[in-house]
Design an enzyme around this catalytic site. Structure first.
Site, PDB file in Angstrom:
ATOM      1  N   GLY A   1       0.808  -1.208   0.000  1.00  0.00           N
ATOM      2  CA  GLY A   1       0.000   0.000   0.000  1.00  0.00           C
ATOM      3  C   GLY A   1       0.841   1.258   0.000  1.00  0.00           C
ATOM      4  CB  CYS A   2       0.382   4.430   1.845  1.00  0.00           C
ATOM      5  SG  CYS A   2      -1.296   4.819   1.288  1.00  0.00           S
ATOM      6  CB  ALA A   3       4.362   1.065   3.660  1.00  0.00           C
ATOM      7  CB  ALA A   4       4.636   0.259  -1.879  1.00  0.00           C
TER       8      ALA A   4
END
Length: 359
Positions: A146-149
């Site tokens: 998700g956004c951590a990628a």
């Protein structure tokens, strides 16, 4: 290369390129849509307040809002994802390569991150076949962070260029969050998400040697125990259904010490750095991190501007915030900073680096 030369080799994260679609929806339009589409929702007033509090002035969508609202089904949505990715990725990749003063044949690894559509083989295979990359280019698609990628992509590129100091890595983030809109999801968290997420594509190069930008010094990952259900997808016949727990905004309190510890391990003080590139999941995330790190709110100005102008563009946020640091053109040589992405897990991907003109 001698062992001394290997230890001296430092990978550099060069200027990112970011592109957003032309279709725009403003905060006012978002609120009006919520009022008309969800007029009978028992918690509509709460959802409207939460959307207003995001500070998102506008977002960019890959297709017109009327088309997004119809939801023709997962098959057609995913077909749109593939068409739009192939149309939009090459432009940002070419510019990112130019800014790093490299050609496609100079790239040894492509890290492709996206959580809003699915392709197999990955878009990396299409890029290698159509954009002049070598056929022995490594591929690393990341789909489930998700956004951590965005932070993970920087860190995995850093790891690769540390292992192979003469190598170069290309990072691509492609997020069309609007294609994950689900009209049947009526929880307050979903209504908030419908007013928060936007679409965008970004690319950046990590050079094993040379280049102007952030010399990457150290990276780390951390997962908050027993929070894996707080940010999640339910995969159904209609596609990806986003799930967001109301406890997510409070995660900066346990994560701030992680950032401090990583900086301390490198001999730095996380509260006394020169720049901060933080995933702008929402204003509460930035406000809390400012509080628990002990830094001024102004330190997160790049992330706040991304949030205001583009909304939450998932894995592309950290690259856009970083682009704004480059464009400010006010960073002194050797200035020290931190880059962090947060996402499902709940996962933090953190990197430390210092500015260098490469001279």
């Amino acid at each position: 290369m001698s062992e001394q030369e290997r230890r001296a080799a430092v990978a550099t994260l060069c200027r990112p390129t970011v592109s957003v679609p032309d279709h725009v929806i403003t905060m006012e339009q978002t609120l009006d849509l919520a009022r008309s589409v969800h007029a009978d929702h028992p918690q509509l007033d709460l959802a409207l307040r939460l959307i207003e509090n995001t500070g998102v002035a506008k977002r960019h969508l890959v297709r017109p809002i009327d088309e997004i609202l119809k939801h023709p089904g997962f098959e057609q949505r995913n077909a749109v994802y593939e068409v739009e990715a192939k149309a939009r990725v090459p432009e940002v990749v070419k510019q990112a390569l130019a800014d790093a003063d490299l050609r496609p044949t100079d790239i040894d690894l492509i890290v492709y991150v996206s959580c809003t559509g699915f392709m197999m083989p990955s878009l990396t295979a299409w890029m290698i076949n159509t954009m002049g990359f070598r056929t022995d280019t490594r591929q690393l698609p990341i789909a489930q962070l998700g956004c951590a990628a965005g932070g993970a992509a920087v860190n995995r590129a850093h790891d690769f260029c540390t292992a192979y100091p003469e190598a170069n890595a290309l990072i691509v983030a492609c997020e069309f969050c609007s294609l994950c809109y689900q009209p049947s999801d009526l929880e307050v968290g979903n209504l908030l998400s419908n007013g928060l997420f936007g679409d965008g594509v970004a690319a950046a190069v990590v050079r094993g040697r040379g280049g102007t930008g952030i010399e990457l010094r150290r990276n780390g990952s951390y997962i908050i125990p027993r929070t894996e259900e707080w940010i999640a997808y339910e995969v159904k016949a209609t596609g990806f259904h986003f799930r967001l727990d109301r406890r997510v905004p409070g995660t900066m309190e346990p994560l701030a010490p992680v950032l401090k510890q990583l900086a301390s391990a490198h001999g730095w003080d996380a509260a006394a750095l020169d720049f901060y590139i933080i995933h702008a999941g929402g204003p509460r995330i930035l406000d809390d991190l400012s509080k628990y790190l002990g830094v001024a709110s102004e330190a997160f100005r790049f992330s706040r501007t991304t949030l205001t102008e583009y909304g939450n563009i998932a894995s592309a946020v950290v690259l856009d915030a970083l682009r704004r640091l480059f464009d400010e053109n006010d960073t002194r040589d050797t200035a020290r900073g931190l880059l962090a992405g947060f996402g499902p897990g709940i996962t933090a991907e953190v990197a430390l680096g210092n500015w260098s003109t490469g001279t």
